[in-house]
Design a protein around this motif. Structure first.
Motif, PDB file in Angstrom:
ATOM      1  N   LEU A 112       4.368  17.563 -19.065  1.00 29.56           N
ATOM      2  CA  LEU A 112       3.509  18.630 -19.582  1.00 29.56           C
ATOM      3  C   LEU A 112       4.241  19.968 -19.620  1.00 29.56           C
ATOM      4  CD1 LEU A 112       0.085  17.749 -17.950  1.00 29.56           C
ATOM      5  CD2 LEU A 112       0.742  17.541 -20.366  1.00 29.56           C
ATOM      6  N   VAL A 113       5.024  20.267 -18.604  1.00 30.51           N
ATOM      7  CA  VAL A 113       5.773  21.531 -18.583  1.00 30.51           C
ATOM      8  C   VAL A 113       6.774  21.550 -19.725  1.00 30.51           C
ATOM      9  CG1 VAL A 113       7.502  22.840 -17.290  1.00 30.51           C
ATOM     10  CG2 VAL A 113       5.450  22.000 -16.130  1.00 30.51           C
ATOM     11  N   ARG A 114       7.472  20.461 -19.955  1.00 29.61           N
ATOM     12  CA  ARG A 114       8.443  20.416 -21.053  1.00 29.61           C
ATOM     13  C   ARG A 114       7.743  20.502 -22.407  1.00 29.61           C
ATOM     14  NH1 ARG A 114      12.972  15.963 -19.290  1.00 29.61           N
ATOM     15  NH2 ARG A 114      13.879  17.200 -17.626  1.00 29.61           N
ATOM     16  N   ALA A 115       6.596  19.851 -22.540  1.00 33.56           N
ATOM     17  CA  ALA A 115       5.880  19.868 -23.807  1.00 33.56           C
ATOM     18  C   ALA A 115       5.309  21.255 -24.094  1.00 33.56           C
ATOM     19  CB  ALA A 115       4.759  18.836 -23.802  1.00 33.56           C
ATOM     20  N   SER A 160       0.829  -1.204   0.000  1.00 34.87           N
ATOM     21  CA  SER A 160       0.000   0.000   0.000  1.00 34.87           C
ATOM     22  C   SER A 160       0.858   1.247   0.000  1.00 34.87           C
ATOM     23  CB  SER A 160      -0.921  -0.014   1.223  1.00 34.87           C
ATOM     24  OG  SER A 160      -1.619   1.193   1.328  1.00 34.87           O
ATOM     25  N   PHE A 161       1.924   1.259   0.820  1.00 40.39           N
ATOM     26  CA  PHE A 161       2.836   2.399   0.874  1.00 40.39           C
ATOM     27  C   PHE A 161       3.518   2.606  -0.473  1.00 40.39           C
ATOM     28  CE2 PHE A 161       7.229   3.883   1.642  1.00 40.39           C
ATOM     29  CZ  PHE A 161       6.933   5.140   2.129  1.00 40.39           C
ATOM     30  N   LEU A 162       3.974   1.515  -1.098  1.00 46.36           N
ATOM     31  CA  LEU A 162       4.649   1.626  -2.386  1.00 46.36           C
ATOM     32  C   LEU A 162       3.700   2.085  -3.479  1.00 46.36           C
ATOM     33  CD1 LEU A 162       6.972  -1.506  -2.318  1.00 46.36           C
ATOM     34  CD2 LEU A 162       7.610   0.887  -2.031  1.00 46.36           C
ATOM     35  N   LEU A 163       2.436   1.699  -3.403  1.00 44.98           N
ATOM     36  CA  LEU A 163       1.463   2.173  -4.385  1.00 44.98           C
ATOM     37  C   LEU A 163       1.256   3.679  -4.264  1.00 44.98           C
ATOM     38  CD1 LEU A 163      -1.184  -0.686  -4.402  1.00 44.98           C
ATOM     39  CD2 LEU A 163       0.350  -0.027  -6.253  1.00 44.98           C
ATOM     40  N   TRP A 164       1.213   4.197  -3.042  1.00 47.50           N
ATOM     41  CA  TRP A 164       1.101   5.647  -2.845  1.00 47.50           C
ATOM     42  C   TRP A 164       2.310   6.361  -3.423  1.00 47.50           C
ATOM     43  CZ3 TRP A 164      -2.659   8.847  -1.837  1.00 47.50           C
ATOM     44  CH2 TRP A 164      -3.806   8.378  -1.234  1.00 47.50           C
ATOM     45  N   ILE A 165       3.507   5.855  -3.140  1.00 49.58           N
ATOM     46  CA  ILE A 165       4.734   6.465  -3.654  1.00 49.58           C
ATOM     47  C   ILE A 165       4.741   6.416  -5.185  1.00 49.58           C
ATOM     48  CG2 ILE A 165       7.254   6.272  -3.741  1.00 49.58           C
ATOM     49  CD1 ILE A 165       6.172   7.361  -1.117  1.00 49.58           C
ATOM     50  N   GLY A 166       4.347   5.293  -5.755  1.00 52.40           N
ATOM     51  CA  GLY A 166       4.281   5.166  -7.211  1.00 52.40           C
ATOM     52  C   GLY A 166       3.300   6.144  -7.830  1.00 52.40           C
ATOM     53  N   GLY A 167       2.158   6.322  -7.195  1.00 45.98           N
ATOM     54  CA  GLY A 167       1.168   7.287  -7.689  1.00 45.98           C
ATOM     55  C   GLY A 167       1.693   8.711  -7.657  1.00 45.98           C
ATOM     56  N   ILE A 168       2.375   9.057  -6.579  1.00 42.40           N
ATOM     57  CA  ILE A 168       2.936  10.406  -6.457  1.00 42.40           C
ATOM     58  C   ILE A 168       4.006  10.621  -7.523  1.00 42.40           C
ATOM     59  CG2 ILE A 168       4.342  11.888  -4.969  1.00 42.40           C
ATOM     60  CD1 ILE A 168       2.791  10.632  -2.583  1.00 42.40           C
ATOM     61  N   LEU A 169       4.879   9.638  -7.730  1.00 46.30           N
ATOM     62  CA  LEU A 169       5.912   9.762  -8.753  1.00 46.30           C
ATOM     63  C   LEU A 169       5.311   9.855 -10.150  1.00 46.30           C
ATOM     64  CD1 LEU A 169       8.640   7.287  -7.464  1.00 46.30           C
ATOM     65  CD2 LEU A 169       8.701   9.783  -7.451  1.00 46.30           C
ATOM     66  N   LEU A 170       4.221   9.151 -10.392  1.00 49.89           N
ATOM     67  CA  LEU A 170       3.552   9.225 -11.684  1.00 49.89           C
ATOM     68  C   LEU A 170       2.998  10.621 -11.931  1.00 49.89           C
ATOM     69  CD1 LEU A 170       2.551   7.724 -14.201  1.00 49.89           C
ATOM     70  CD2 LEU A 170       0.476   7.175 -12.931  1.00 49.89           C
ATOM     71  N   VAL A 171       2.389  11.215 -10.926  1.00 49.12           N
ATOM     72  CA  VAL A 171       1.856  12.574 -11.065  1.00 49.12           C
ATOM     73  C   VAL A 171       2.988  13.565 -11.323  1.00 49.12           C
ATOM     74  CG1 VAL A 171       0.713  14.441  -9.791  1.00 49.12           C
ATOM     75  CG2 VAL A 171      -0.227  12.133  -9.722  1.00 49.12           C
ATOM     76  N   VAL A 172       4.097  13.432 -10.601  1.00 46.90           N
ATOM     77  CA  VAL A 172       5.244  14.322 -10.806  1.00 46.90           C
ATOM     78  C   VAL A 172       5.782  14.161 -12.226  1.00 46.90           C
ATOM     79  CG1 VAL A 172       7.632  14.761 -10.096  1.00 46.90           C
ATOM     80  CG2 VAL A 172       5.857  14.461  -8.374  1.00 46.90           C
ATOM     81  N   ALA A 173       5.890  12.937 -12.715  1.00 50.00           N
ATOM     82  CA  ALA A 173       6.392  12.701 -14.069  1.00 50.00           C
ATOM     83  C   ALA A 173       5.467  13.315 -15.115  1.00 50.00           C
ATOM     84  CB  ALA A 173       6.548  11.200 -14.315  1.00 50.00           C
ATOM     85  N   ILE A 174       4.167  13.214 -14.919  1.00 47.52           N
ATOM     86  CA  ILE A 174       3.209  13.802 -15.862  1.00 47.52           C
ATOM     87  C   ILE A 174       3.325  15.323 -15.865  1.00 47.52           C
ATOM     88  CG2 ILE A 174       0.746  14.170 -16.289  1.00 47.52           C
ATOM     89  CD1 ILE A 174       0.311  11.255 -15.392  1.00 47.52           C
ATOM     90  N   ILE A 175       3.466  15.924 -14.685  1.00 39.29           N
ATOM     91  CA  ILE A 175       3.610  17.377 -14.596  1.00 39.29           C
ATOM     92  C   ILE A 175       4.883  17.825 -15.308  1.00 39.29           C
ATOM     93  CG2 ILE A 175       4.053  19.277 -12.990  1.00 39.29           C
ATOM     94  CD1 ILE A 175       2.125  17.868 -11.048  1.00 39.29           C
ATOM     95  N   ILE A 176       5.993  17.127 -15.079  1.00 40.40           N
ATOM     96  CA  ILE A 176       7.253  17.491 -15.740  1.00 40.40           C
ATOM     97  C   ILE A 176       7.124  17.332 -17.254  1.00 40.40           C
ATOM     98  CG2 ILE A 176       9.666  16.813 -16.036  1.00 40.40           C
ATOM     99  CD1 ILE A 176       9.689  16.166 -13.034  1.00 40.40           C
TER     100      ILE A 176
END
Length: 53
Positions: free
Chosen positions: A44-47, A26-42
């Motif tokens: 989008l900013v680059r694009a 459960s903890f790793l799923l939360w961390i993975g979700g947060i990293l996914l959101v950060v990657a999407i934001i980065i």
């Protein structure tokens, strides 16, 4: 009586291990979700800014 005690001990150990793994997962799923959101934001900013870094 000893067989019942051994069975109860084995079930308790299995439940403890399963609970620990589920909590860690459960903890790793939360961390993975947060990293996914950060990657999407980065991405989008680059694009949107046109940077090719």
């Amino acid at each position: 009586m000893n067989a019942l005690l051994i069975i109860i001990a084995i079930v308790a150990i299995v439940l403890l291990i399963t609970g620990g793994v589920a909590h860690a997962l459960s903890f790793l799923l939360w961390i993975g979700g947060i990293l996914l959101v950060v990657a999407i934001i980065i991405f989008l900013v680059r694009a949107l800014t046109g940077r090719r870094v």
